[in-house]
Scaffold this active site. Structure first.
Site, PDB file in Angstrom:
ATOM      1  N   SER A   1       0.846  -1.192   0.000  1.00 50.47           N
ATOM      2  CA  SER A   1       0.000   0.000   0.000  1.00 50.47           C
ATOM      3  C   SER A   1       0.891   1.255   0.000  1.00 50.47           C
ATOM      4  O   SER A   1       1.749   1.384  -0.873  1.00 50.47           O
ATOM      5  CB  SER A   1      -0.960  -0.032   1.192  1.00 50.47           C
TER       6      SER A   1
ATOM      7  N   ASP B   1      -8.808  -7.140  -4.351  1.00 52.08           N
ATOM      8  CA  ASP B   1      -8.572  -5.735  -3.988  1.00 52.08           C
ATOM      9  C   ASP B   1      -9.333  -4.809  -4.944  1.00 52.08           C
ATOM     10  O   ASP B   1      -9.056  -4.751  -6.137  1.00 52.08           O
ATOM     11  CB  ASP B   1      -7.074  -5.443  -4.060  1.00 52.08           C
TER      12      ASP B   1
ATOM     13  N   HIS C   1      -8.123  -5.248  -0.087  1.00 55.62           N
ATOM     14  CA  HIS C   1      -6.825  -4.592   0.049  1.00 55.62           C
ATOM     15  C   HIS C   1      -6.112  -5.002   1.334  1.00 55.62           C
ATOM     16  O   HIS C   1      -4.888  -5.163   1.344  1.00 55.62           O
ATOM     17  CB  HIS C   1      -7.033  -3.073   0.021  1.00 55.62           C
TER      18      HIS C   1
END
Length: 376
Positions: A163, A326, A356
């Protein structure tokens, strides 16, 4: 942990725990920000595991996501409100094996867990608040590079992040290609998409519209925009998971569902409220804003001729991984990275119903990807 010189004091009213503190920059060598601002002396909180070898060739940089910090592994305790966010991935015999590697995890510039951010004291002795400058992912990496210099690490054996941490891992590979041997980039793309920016902007507005926000200068007022931060977290949390997972856990047929017609709350509302309150206990709203804006400005191709040209500069062996479910950073973004990176390695797909957040939850699968990448 290895003793280092040049360590600053722990943050005010906060136990240091396993964190160490380095000072970088200064009046004669300030951190020059991509947006044109300057930061003088910057404190960086970080944790280490393992031992740096004599050649300095076994160092692994682990980079956290939006609301993470330097505590990537280890138990909760003084200075560490929660268990390490990648606990189980880092340790003796783990995918990131601390018997082999010297592992460094810094808290990011702009954060609130020991590294200089908007709640830190400015040179005039008062918190930066609204005066904290705009920072970008590149600025965060520039500070991490200075930390590496302080630690005597000229080149990373590996850089690993998911991320927002994946954004920084990419920036290390593109902006400082001579300092990275290999990297693992998880659940991210080469630039923030319109949807990602839109979702971040709603979270930013939630904090801005809290009456306690006071234009970002709420320190010392006895108030804090906690409601705004909790709402922002709730918006983010929905995007981090999947509709199927939320339905399975909190749908009308799920066990434990309260009857909202009798004054109860929908189970999913309780879930989002819990995550909001949990974040409020350990995170500063201004830091959430600053880091969200940095993510919105993420674009490895900016001023580099575009994404493809920028990725062509990479010298490291890069493994790109994505989460099959995701919806915030869908697989098409990782596939685009893989197409343009030298070597054109296929994307490692992690199967998960968690969306995610799978990069944090699927420790066994993520660990297998990381272990393979580091052994290549």
């Amino acid at each position: 942990m290895t003793d280092r010189q040049g360590l600053g004091p722990a943050p005010r009213d906060d136990e240091p725990g396993e964190r160490r503190f380095a000072s970088v920059g200064g009046q004669d060598d300030p951190v020059r920000l991509e947006g044109g601002g300057l930061l003088g002396l910057v404190t960086v909180a970080y944790e280490t595991w393992g031992t740096l070898d004599h050649a300095g060739s076994n160092a692994i940089l682990v980079l956290h996501a939006l609301t993470g910090d330097s505590h990537a592994a280890g138990p909760a305790g003084p200075g560490h409100p929660e268990v390490g966010w990648w606990d189980g991935l880092i340790g003796s015999g783990a995918a990131i094996d601390t018997d082999r590697y010297f592992v460094v995890c810094p808290n990011v510039l702009g954060g609130c867990r020991g590294t200089t951010g908007p709640s830190s004291l400015s040179p005039d002795g008062t918190p930066y608040g609204s005066r904290f400058p705009l920072i970008t992912i590149r600025d965060q990496v520039a500070v991490e590079a200075r930390l590496a210099d302080e630690l005597g690490i000229t080149r990373w054996y590996g850089v690993v992040g998911g991320s927002m941490g994946g954004m920084r891992a990419l920036e290390w590979c593109v902006g400082l290609p001579e300092r990275v041997d290999r990297a693992v980039v998880v659940a991210v793309g080469g630039a923030a998409t319109a949807e990602q920016i839109g979702l971040c902007s709603l979270q930013i507005r939630a904090i801005h519209t809290d009456p306690a926000f006071a234009g970002g200068d709420y320190y010392g007022t006895g108030m804090r925009p906690d409601e705004g931060l909790a709402l922002a977290r709730g918006i983010g949390q929905v995007s981090y998971r999947t509709d199927l997972e939320l339905e399975a856990r909190f749908g009308r047929s799920a066990q434990g569902q309260e009857d909202p017609m009798k004054g109860g709350r929908f189970a999913v509302e309780s879930y989002l409220h819990h995550h909001g309150e949990r974040l409020v206990r350990r995170f500063d709203p201004n830091a959430y804003l600053v880091l969200s804006e940095a993510m919105n400005h993420h674009d490895i191709g900016r001023a580099r001729g575009g994404t493809a040209t920028a990725l062509g500069r990479v010298r490291a062996e890069v493994t790109v991984a994505g989460i099959a479910s995701d919806r915030l950073y869908p697989l098409r973004l990782q596939q685009e990275l893989a197409r343009h990176l030298p070597g054109r390695r296929p994307v490692a797909v992690i199967e998960s119903e968690a969306g995610h957040d799978g990069f944090l939850l699927e420790i066994e699968q993520v660990g297998a990807v990381v272990a393979t990448a580091l052994s290549s």
